[in-house]
Design a protein around this motif. Structure first.
Motif, PDB file in Angstrom:
ATOM      1  N   HIS A  56       7.563  -8.268 -20.701  1.00 39.12           N
ATOM      2  CA  HIS A  56       7.671  -6.944 -21.331  1.00 39.12           C
ATOM      3  C   HIS A  56       7.265  -6.981 -22.800  1.00 39.12           C
ATOM      4  O   HIS A  56       6.653  -6.032 -23.293  1.00 39.12           O
ATOM      5  CB  HIS A  56       9.083  -6.384 -21.165  1.00 39.12           C
ATOM      6  N   ALA A  57       7.591  -8.059 -23.487  1.00 34.02           N
ATOM      7  CA  ALA A  57       7.197  -8.178 -24.897  1.00 34.02           C
ATOM      8  C   ALA A  57       5.679  -8.233 -25.022  1.00 34.02           C
ATOM      9  O   ALA A  57       5.089  -7.583 -25.895  1.00 34.02           O
ATOM     10  CB  ALA A  57       7.827  -9.416 -25.514  1.00 34.02           C
ATOM     11  N   ALA A  58       5.031  -8.999 -24.152  1.00 30.27           N
ATOM     12  CA  ALA A  58       3.569  -9.117 -24.203  1.00 30.27           C
ATOM     13  C   ALA A  58       2.906  -7.782 -23.856  1.00 30.27           C
ATOM     14  O   ALA A  58       1.937  -7.370 -24.505  1.00 30.27           O
ATOM     15  CB  ALA A  58       3.097 -10.205 -23.245  1.00 30.27           C
ATOM     16  N   LEU A  59       3.426  -7.115 -22.850  1.00 28.02           N
ATOM     17  CA  LEU A  59       2.816  -5.845 -22.438  1.00 28.02           C
ATOM     18  C   LEU A  59       3.154  -4.706 -23.401  1.00 28.02           C
ATOM     19  O   LEU A  59       2.360  -3.775 -23.554  1.00 28.02           O
ATOM     20  CB  LEU A  59       3.235  -5.497 -21.012  1.00 28.02           C
ATOM     21  N   ALA A  60       4.306  -4.793 -24.063  1.00 34.75           N
ATOM     22  CA  ALA A  60       4.678  -3.750 -25.022  1.00 34.75           C
ATOM     23  C   ALA A  60       3.713  -3.744 -26.200  1.00 34.75           C
ATOM     24  O   ALA A  60       3.339  -2.670 -26.707  1.00 34.75           O
ATOM     25  CB  ALA A  60       6.112  -3.965 -25.503  1.00 34.75           C
TER      26      ALA A  60
END
Length: 159
Positions: A56-60
């Motif tokens: 989620h951090a990478a995609l956010a």
């Protein structure tokens, strides 16, 4: 004692034995590299929650840049409409040079922005595929089956 005597190996047999030893050592090294890689992955993501948080951090980050890019594209499209409205006042396409440059510049910016958005979407798809692959690997590592996870066995090499 003649029963214990082994005839010396021929050069072909020596070469064959050395090749077998080399192949066995290569397999052992590959096994060790894979074990280290698996352990590193387990250390990085001991639970599914940690893996999901990293995903989620990478995609956010990508979604944030995508949002900015889409907002910029909307601005450029609004500017294009304004330029087209202004161009309507000139019959037969006899546009002033500044207006023609502005229209050309706007078209180039829209094209570049569209390419950037496409690249960001491709990047998001690549990251998703990467994390999906990691998750599949981690699922097998989190719940090892019987017989799996055996340590690599170093081959015995006769000298």
């Amino acid at each position: 004692d003649p029963r214990c005597y082994k005839a010396p190996l021929t050069p072909e047999e020596i070469a064959k034995q050395e090749e077998e030893d080399r192949v066995a050592m290569d397999k052992y090294r590959e096994c060790m590299v894979q074990q280290r890689s698996d352990q590193s992955l387990l250390n990085r993501y001991p639970t599914k929650a940690k893996h999901d948080a990293a995903r989620h951090a990478a995609l956010a980050e990508i979604e944030a840049t995508l949002k900015v890019s889409n907002a910029r594209l909307e601005q450029l499209l609004a500017e294009r409409q304004r330029l087209r409205d202004e161009a309507e006042f000139y019959p037969k396409g006899n546009l002033p040079p500044k207006l023609r440059r502005d229209i050309d510049s706007n078209s180039a910016l829209i094209s570049a922005q569209t390419e950037a958005i496409t690249a960001q979407k491709d990047n998001a798809a690549q990251k998703t595929a990467f994390y999906d692959g990691e998750l599949a690997k981690l699922r097998t590592l989190w719940s090892p089956q019987r017989g799996e996870g055996r340590a690599c066995v170093q081959p015995r090499i006769a000298k």
